[in-house]
Design an enzyme around this catalytic site. Structure first.
Site, mmCIF file in Angstrom:
data_model
loop_
_atom_site.group_PDB
_atom_site.id
_atom_site.type_symbol
_atom_site.label_atom_id
_atom_site.label_comp_id
_atom_site.label_asym_id
_atom_site.label_seq_id
_atom_site.Cartn_x
_atom_site.Cartn_y
_atom_site.Cartn_z
ATOM 1 C CD GLU B 70 27.377 -17.356 -54.892
ATOM 2 O OE1 GLU B 70 25.910 -17.446 -54.912
ATOM 3 O OE2 GLU B 70 27.832 -19.012 -54.224
ATOM 4 C CD GLU B 142 23.977 -19.757 -48.009
ATOM 5 O OE1 GLU B 142 23.874 -17.985 -48.414
ATOM 6 O OE2 GLU B 142 24.376 -20.500 -49.190
#
Lengths: 430, 428
Positions: B70, B142
């Site tokens: 993604e 992240e």
């Protein structure tokens, strides 16, 4: 589909704003009581709505309230406190489904009367609130205040603001402090409540597919609380010169470091240059087109997020990012370099153009959200400036490059805050 | 083209199936300022072992690869997709969950250019050794961010306690270790397996011209040769009905302990009408058992055992499902005992029909309110459609639920052997 706004003043001096639009399936009621932010009353302002929403004379306990809300098709009710600049706003919110989808034409009346009960007919015994509710909500508020550390990113921003604004009202946390809780009891909280209802500037917003004059009549008939002298909210002091930026390193048991920079923009929300400041913040850190995103994240791979946002009413700007602790110096240098580029006018016409477009889109998008629309008009009420969203977009798009560079000269770094862990070495002073 | 309409709630969706297999949903929302499009593949973090339709042996890829993919689709030769959306003034984003990867934008003008760009960039991968390496630093941060996030940890620890083998127990972004080894070849393999139009759907909403939308979509695929693939088969390990472990604890820098109590669903393997009904029945049941209007919620709240952070939810996917409830508490185990007690009491006494009717009205209201948010409805609709559910059926299915459905679900789902608790304790 049009959005029209109608401003009324009710007989008792309360401002009613009706935002009439047919595009939502819901009707939204918001009642805001404005209070000056200071550390003496902040905790009272935070506790009061929590106690009030537990019960009132019409609905004597919380279970009755919850069952009533479910009965009227899952109405969404909440009462809480907001911080906008150096004011705290106690807000009561009720969202209901539009009667045309449920067949219950009395929904609006039921909603208004419920809100009025909560606000003007609290549950009291001998000039005091219900003892159980006050004690339970004091404990819950304590947990909430202490729970700030749970979200490290938010914690780092809040701590940066506290350090930057030491000695100013703005350093006060939106929910107050745990120190103030033991001194609050059923009686002094009730005393305070009476003052809130009598003396606060009040704004009521009703948004949805409603007939403005008819809803005004209903509101005037029902929200007819007796009022006293209204206390004005003092204006924030925005201008501040910084001689040397402060540097604060705090340690907690964390894996990722959180870097927050606090800056003074020296620009008030009613300043004609405010739209230019919005543009400045967008170029610097307002999304994937911004200098911070491109340089801290995309080029250096140091972070997942890096942004700048404005604290509109106090004229502050906060830069925030989550980084590997050992990369503190590296990330800070890149951020300072971006600020310096802004000051020296190293801004491409593409950066200016993309930022104008990004702001245009996000401002337009406000019109699709009942919450954001209400917040936009609340902001206008606070600043006493009545610009429409389209007017604001127009001023942003009329801004020239030299105006952005000019505003960059006003912006000064005040505080560097870093949340690190115990393993971090050698960063006490950089 | 099929018209999906629910006139009672004034909503209409047009559904198209293109020759290449892509499903297109268009939901006109007159009066809205924004336009929104979401282009999604029925492929998420759970899909780490599969037959790709070319090889005989199953392929196994690292955890977190769907999410990595993604991120990487936003890169193109000589630039970033974000930049091109910025030039159009649109806000682009993407997300990956257990079962789906979605790319989306929201615009207020130049909508058709944006739509074209969305289709174009998702249909055109560009991975190099260098850009794959660069992304690892960003994704590592992240993952780090989530490792420090107690709300995230308490959730994933619960899934680890409920599931022994099923990949839903893995973090969506993977781990620092699992992403280190990801290569561009693996990314291309996953892309080719799961990003074929017949495994994808697009949902478009806003004040838009339906004919022009469908023309734009068709044109975007006109010059693309997308031959039918061999059959892709996802392979999930056998999962016992019982939980992997009844209790899991972790210490983090938090003020008050956080907890989730989970009930693993043993009634699985369904889609379509059966699944939406199960979803709604379980939602009603959770509201009746432990919603804010229940005696149990109020007594726990008044005793200071839970606070306003308490929430409950049911997740119902085709091959797994779970209910969860939790928030902050000084005594999570005591909350669990009290909830089990209440469940057992209701199993004896049965549920109250008035409660059911009231909770139905609440859930109908919640659903109607959710239709205000065009981005929310688009994501929810497409996720449901991948499970053969038409979300506009919601009010009707809700209305049809009988008290016996809810009572049966109570006996079947809320059983001690399916229950686990995850607790985050403050670090001393």
């Amino acid at each position: 589909m049009d959005i029209s706004t109608y401003d009324y003043r009710l007989d008792n001096g309360i401002d009613l704003h009706v935002i009439s639009t047919r595009k939502f399936k819901t009707i939204h009621f918001n009642i805001f009581f404005h209070r000056a932010l200071n550390k003496d009353t902040a905790t009272l302002n935070a506790l009061l709505p929590r106690v009030m929403k537990r019960g009132c004379q019409g609905f004597r306990d919380t279970i009755q309230i919850e069952r009533f809300l479910e009965d009227i098709y899952g109405a969404d009710f909440d009462a809480d406190v907001l911080k906008k600049g150096e004011r705290q706003i106690i807000g009561f919110r009720l969202d209901i489904v539009h009667p045309k989808y449920t067949g219950d034409d009395a929904l609006i009346d039921k909603g208004l009367s419920f809100l009025n009960d909560i606000i003007s007919k609290p549950l009291t015994i001998d000039e005091g609130f219900n003892q159980d509710y006050v004690e339970q909500e004091k404990q819950n508020l304590k947990d909430l205040i202490e729970g700030l550390i749970n979200d490290k990113a938010q914690y780092a921003v809040e701590r940066c603001i506290q350090e930057m604004c030491k000695g100013e009202p703005f350093a006060t946390y939106v929910y107050g402090s745990t120190d103030a809780l033991p001194g609050i009891n059923v009686n002094n909280l009730y005393e305070y409540y009476k003052d809130v209802v009598a003396s606060s500037p009040v704004d009521i917003f009703i948004l949805g597919d409603v007939e403005p004059d008819a809803i005004r009549d209903k509101a005037e008939a029902i929200f007819n609380w007796p009022r006293g002298t209204v206390k004005r909210i003092p204006k924030e002091i925005i201008k501040k010169t910084v001689t040397e930026p402060k540097e604060v390193v705090e340690r907690m048991d964390v894996l990722q470091g959180k870097l927050s920079l606090g800056l003074r923009t020296n620009t008030a929300p009613d300043d004609t240059a405010y739209p230019i400041l919005m543009l400045y913040a967008s170029i610097l850190g307002g999304g994937p087109h911004s200098k911070l995103f491109l340089n801290v994240r995309e080029k250096a791979s140091l972070a997942y997020y890096a942004y700048a946002r404005l604290e509109k009413y106090k004229g502050l700007m906060i830069i925030s990012s989550g980084i590997e602790i050992e990369n503190y110096k590296k990330a800070l240098d890149i951020m300072l370099e971006q600020l310096d580029e802004m000051k020296r006018g190293i801004i491409s016409s593409q950066e200016l153009d993309f930022s104008k477009k990004a702001l245009t889109t996000s401002l337009h998008s406000i019109m699709d959200s009942p919450q954001q629309l209400t917040d936009y008009y609340l902001s206008n009420a606070i600043v006493k400036k009545h610009s429409t969203i389209d007017q604001l977009i127009e001023s942003i798009n009329a801004t020239q490059m030299d105006q952005v560079i000019e505003i960059a000269q006003r912006i000064n770094l005040d505080t560097i805050y870093f949340l690190a862990n115990k393993a971090m070495k050698g960063v006490e002073k950089i | 083209m099929t018209v999906i309409e629910n006139s009672a709630i004034e909503e209409i969706i047009y559904k198209y199936k293109l020759d290449n297999g892509l499903t297109v949903y268009i939901m006109p929302k007159p009066g809205y300022t924004r336009q929104f499009a979401i282009y999604a593949t029925n492929y998420g973090s759970n899909d780490i072992k599969f037959l790709d339709g070319k090889h005989r042996e199953p392929v196994e890829v690292p955890c977190g690869i769907a999410h990595f993919l993604e991120h990487k689709l936003f890169e193109e030769q000589g630039g970033s997709i974000f930049e091109r959306f910025s030039a159009l003034g649109a806000q682009a984003n993407a997300f990956t969950n257990f079962n789906m990867t979605a790319y989306l934008f929201s615009s207020t003008h130049k909508f058709y250019d944006c739509l074209n760009l969305l289709l174009d960039f998702v249909n055109r991968p560009y991975f190099t050794d260098e850009n794959v390496e660069k992304e690892k630093g960003i994704i590592a941060q992240e993952i780090r961010m989530y490792e420090d996030n107690p709300a995230w940890r308490v959730y994933f620890n619960l899934l680890g306690a409920l599931y022994k083998n099923h990949p839903v127990k893995n973090d969506i972004a993977g781990t620092l270790e699992s992403i280190t080894g990801i290569t561009k070849e693996q990314l291309y393999l996953c892309y080719e397996t799961f990003y074929h139009p017949d495994n994808m759907a697009i949902f478009i909403t806003g004040d838009i011209d339906r004919e022009q939308v469908i023309k734009t979509v068709k044109r975007s695929f006109a010059d693309k040769d997308m031959p039918r693939r061999g059959d892709v088969k996802r392979i999930y390990p056998d999962e016992p009905a019982d939980v992997a472990q009844p209790l899991v604890k972790q210490q983090l820098a938090v003020a008050t302990p956080m907890f989730y109590i989970g009930f693993k669903d043993s009634d699985i393997g369904m889609s379509g009408n059966k699944l939406i009904k199960k979803d709604i029945v379980t939602g009603l049941l959770l509201n009746m058992l432990i919603g804010k209007s229940s005696d149990t919620y109020q007594s726990l709240y008044e005793d200071g055992l839970i606070n306003a952070t308490f929430e409950k939810d049911y997740t119902g996917e085709i091959n797994y499902g779970f209910s969860l409830m939790g928030g902050e508490s000084q005594q999570p185990l005591k909350v669990q005992d009290r909830i089990m007690e209440a469940i057992n009491k209701y199993k004896q006494s049965g549920l109250n029909i008035n409660d059911l009717d009231r909770v139905k009205r609440k859930m109908l209201g919640d659903f109607l309110m959710s239709l205000n948010r065009i981005d929310g409805i688009a994501s929810a609709y497409i996720a449901a459609a991948f499970k053969d559910i038409n979300l506009l059926d919601y009010p009707k299915v809700l209305d049809d639920v009988k008290i016996s459905d809810v009572e049966e679900r109570l006996r079947q789902h809320f059983d001690e052997k399916y229950c686990a608790i995850s607790i985050i304790e403050p670090k001393k």
